[in-house]
Design a protein around this motif. Structure first.
Motif, PDB file in Angstrom:
ATOM      1  N   TRP A 102       1.616   5.856  -8.069  1.00 30.50           N
ATOM      2  CA  TRP A 102       3.067   5.630  -8.107  1.00 30.50           C
ATOM      3  C   TRP A 102       3.621   5.325  -9.490  1.00 30.50           C
ATOM      4  O   TRP A 102       4.801   5.583  -9.746  1.00 30.50           O
ATOM      5  CB  TRP A 102       3.438   4.500  -7.143  1.00 30.50           C
ATOM      6  N   TYR A 103       2.820   4.788 -10.375  1.00 28.62           N
ATOM      7  CA  TYR A 103       3.347   4.367 -11.672  1.00 28.62           C
ATOM      8  C   TYR A 103       2.677   5.061 -12.859  1.00 28.62           C
ATOM      9  O   TYR A 103       3.363   5.460 -13.799  1.00 28.62           O
ATOM     10  CB  TYR A 103       3.234   2.847 -11.816  1.00 28.62           C
ATOM     11  N   LEU A 104       1.352   5.211 -12.813  1.00 32.28           N
ATOM     12  CA  LEU A 104       0.681   5.893 -13.919  1.00 32.28           C
ATOM     13  C   LEU A 104       0.941   7.396 -13.868  1.00 32.28           C
ATOM     14  O   LEU A 104       1.279   7.999 -14.885  1.00 32.28           O
ATOM     15  CB  LEU A 104      -0.825   5.614 -13.891  1.00 32.28           C
ATOM     16  N   PHE A 105       0.777   7.990 -12.695  1.00 27.67           N
ATOM     17  CA  PHE A 105       1.008   9.436 -12.609  1.00 27.67           C
ATOM     18  C   PHE A 105       2.500   9.751 -12.585  1.00 27.67           C
ATOM     19  O   PHE A 105       2.984  10.510 -13.428  1.00 27.67           O
ATOM     20  CB  PHE A 105       0.327  10.016 -11.365  1.00 27.67           C
ATOM     21  N   GLN A 106       3.222   9.156 -11.653  1.00 26.79           N
ATOM     22  CA  GLN A 106       4.645   9.472 -11.508  1.00 26.79           C
ATOM     23  C   GLN A 106       5.443   8.898 -12.682  1.00 26.79           C
ATOM     24  O   GLN A 106       5.549   7.702 -12.851  1.00 26.79           O
ATOM     25  CB  GLN A 106       5.195   8.891 -10.192  1.00 26.79           C
ATOM     26  N   GLY A 107       5.971   9.763 -13.479  1.00 28.79           N
ATOM     27  CA  GLY A 107       6.825   9.330 -14.584  1.00 28.79           C
ATOM     28  C   GLY A 107       6.109   9.065 -15.890  1.00 28.79           C
ATOM     29  O   GLY A 107       6.751   8.857 -16.919  1.00 28.79           O
ATOM     30  N   VAL A 108       4.766   9.065 -15.878  1.00 31.32           N
ATOM     31  CA  VAL A 108       4.007   8.861 -17.121  1.00 31.32           C
ATOM     32  C   VAL A 108       3.073  10.050 -17.335  1.00 31.32           C
ATOM     33  O   VAL A 108       3.348  10.940 -18.124  1.00 31.32           O
ATOM     34  CB  VAL A 108       3.233   7.525 -17.105  1.00 31.32           C
ATOM     35  N   ALA A 131      11.751  14.356 -23.324  1.00 30.80           N
ATOM     36  CA  ALA A 131      11.152  13.922 -22.062  1.00 30.80           C
ATOM     37  C   ALA A 131      10.015  12.935 -22.316  1.00 30.80           C
ATOM     38  O   ALA A 131       9.863  11.941 -21.593  1.00 30.80           O
ATOM     39  CB  ALA A 131      10.647  15.136 -21.288  1.00 30.80           C
ATOM     40  N   ILE A 132       9.213  13.199 -23.339  1.00 34.36           N
ATOM     41  CA  ILE A 132       8.108  12.300 -23.673  1.00 34.36           C
ATOM     42  C   ILE A 132       8.641  10.930 -24.087  1.00 34.36           C
ATOM     43  O   ILE A 132       8.153   9.894 -23.624  1.00 34.36           O
ATOM     44  CB  ILE A 132       7.238  12.915 -24.783  1.00 34.36           C
ATOM     45  N   ALA A 133       9.643  10.923 -24.937  1.00 37.27           N
ATOM     46  CA  ALA A 133      10.223   9.656 -25.389  1.00 37.27           C
ATOM     47  C   ALA A 133      10.795   8.861 -24.223  1.00 37.27           C
ATOM     48  O   ALA A 133      10.671   7.630 -24.166  1.00 37.27           O
ATOM     49  CB  ALA A 133      11.301   9.926 -26.432  1.00 37.27           C
ATOM     50  N   ALA A 134      11.397   9.567 -23.265  1.00 40.80           N
ATOM     51  CA  ALA A 134      11.983   8.885 -22.105  1.00 40.80           C
ATOM     52  C   ALA A 134      10.912   8.269 -21.214  1.00 40.80           C
ATOM     53  O   ALA A 134      11.167   7.278 -20.515  1.00 40.80           O
ATOM     54  CB  ALA A 134      12.833   9.872 -21.306  1.00 40.80           C
ATOM     55  N   ALA A 135       9.702   8.846 -21.235  1.00 42.35           N
ATOM     56  CA  ALA A 135       8.620   8.328 -20.399  1.00 42.35           C
ATOM     57  C   ALA A 135       7.891   7.142 -21.024  1.00 42.35           C
ATOM     58  O   ALA A 135       7.192   6.397 -20.320  1.00 42.35           O
ATOM     59  CB  ALA A 135       7.613   9.441 -20.112  1.00 42.35           C
ATOM     60  N   MET A 136       8.045   6.945 -22.320  1.00 42.61           N
ATOM     61  CA  MET A 136       7.254   5.931 -23.013  1.00 42.61           C
ATOM     62  C   MET A 136       7.520   4.492 -22.573  1.00 42.61           C
ATOM     63  O   MET A 136       6.571   3.693 -22.469  1.00 42.61           O
ATOM     64  CB  MET A 136       7.422   6.078 -24.519  1.00 42.61           C
ATOM     65  N   PRO A 137       8.766   4.064 -22.299  1.00 42.18           N
ATOM     66  CA  PRO A 137       8.946   2.677 -21.837  1.00 42.18           C
ATOM     67  C   PRO A 137       8.163   2.374 -20.561  1.00 42.18           C
ATOM     68  O   PRO A 137       7.522   1.324 -20.457  1.00 42.18           O
ATOM     69  CB  PRO A 137      10.464   2.584 -21.616  1.00 42.18           C
TER      70      PRO A 137
END
Length: 219
Positions: A102-108, A131-137
């Protein structure tokens, strides 16, 4: 028990987790490679109606969803065990498996890994830096929590290698091939040490993208 067939795309971290579990159990299996562009084909959706991988077939029994497959394998192949006997350690394993999905795969991983590895390597795409920058937080949050849960233990649920490590190892190994890995692990040296420790296991060495692709090509 015999007759294990794994339908997966070579290189899929979720598919690799199933292969790792089978390798840990010392169980023979057949790899049935799925081409990336065929997930929505009638042949594959007959196996997996949601058009994903992996799918396990075992002596007439078909199962999809990686966590369900891993728990099934640990039940039908109980030695060596990959689920802690202790209730709290087993609960921690379950929690980490959910964090993976839910957190490592989805959105990262499905953003950074796709943009840096899958897109360029398989599809010839240029990474989308926005897209990469948006996923970093979110990535920083996930890595901080994984680091806190691992702490100084050898493995995520304690002293023993469990299904939590089986599921997390392919995702984190995949992300380690990106430039973002160094940023995300700058303050988590023990997370890097864990990855090196699990990479040295025969089950990880036998299931690299290159080895799985070669096995698929030879099938």
């Amino acid at each position: 028990m015999s007759g294990y067939t794994v339908h997966t795309i070579p290189g899929s971290p979720f598919g690799r987790a199933v292969l790792i579990a089978l390798e840990e159990k010392g169980a023979p299996y057949r790899l049935a490679a799925v081409a990336p562009g065929t997930l929505r084909s009638p042949e594959h959706t007959a196996r997996h109606p949601f058009a994903r991988v992996p799918v396990l077939e075992h002596d007439g029994f078909r199962l999809y969803e990686t966590q369900a497959i891993l728990r099934y394998l640990d039940r039908v192949l109980p030695v060596p065990p990959l689920t802690p006997a202790d209730a709290r350690r087993a609960a921690r394993m379950d929690q980490l498996m959910a964090i993976n999905d839910w957190y490592l795969f989805q959105g990262v991983a499905n953003v950074i890994g796709f943009q840096r590895v899958v897109g360029p390597r398989l599809l010839g795409l240029t990474p989308d830096e926005t897209a990469i920058a948006a996923a970093m937080p979110k990535a920083h949050t996930v890595f901080a929590e994984l680091s806190a849960l691992l702490d100084r233990q050898p493995f995520f649920a304690g002293e023993a290698f469990t299904l939590a490590d089986v599921l997390l190892a392919p995702q984190l190994d995949f992300l380690s091939a990106t430039p973002e890995w160094a940023v995300l692990t700058a303050d988590t040296p023990h997370l890097c040490a864990w990855l090196e420790r699990v990479r040295a296991r025969p089950s990880l060495e036998a299931t690299t993208w290159e080895r799985v692709a070669a096995r698929a090509a030879a099938a």
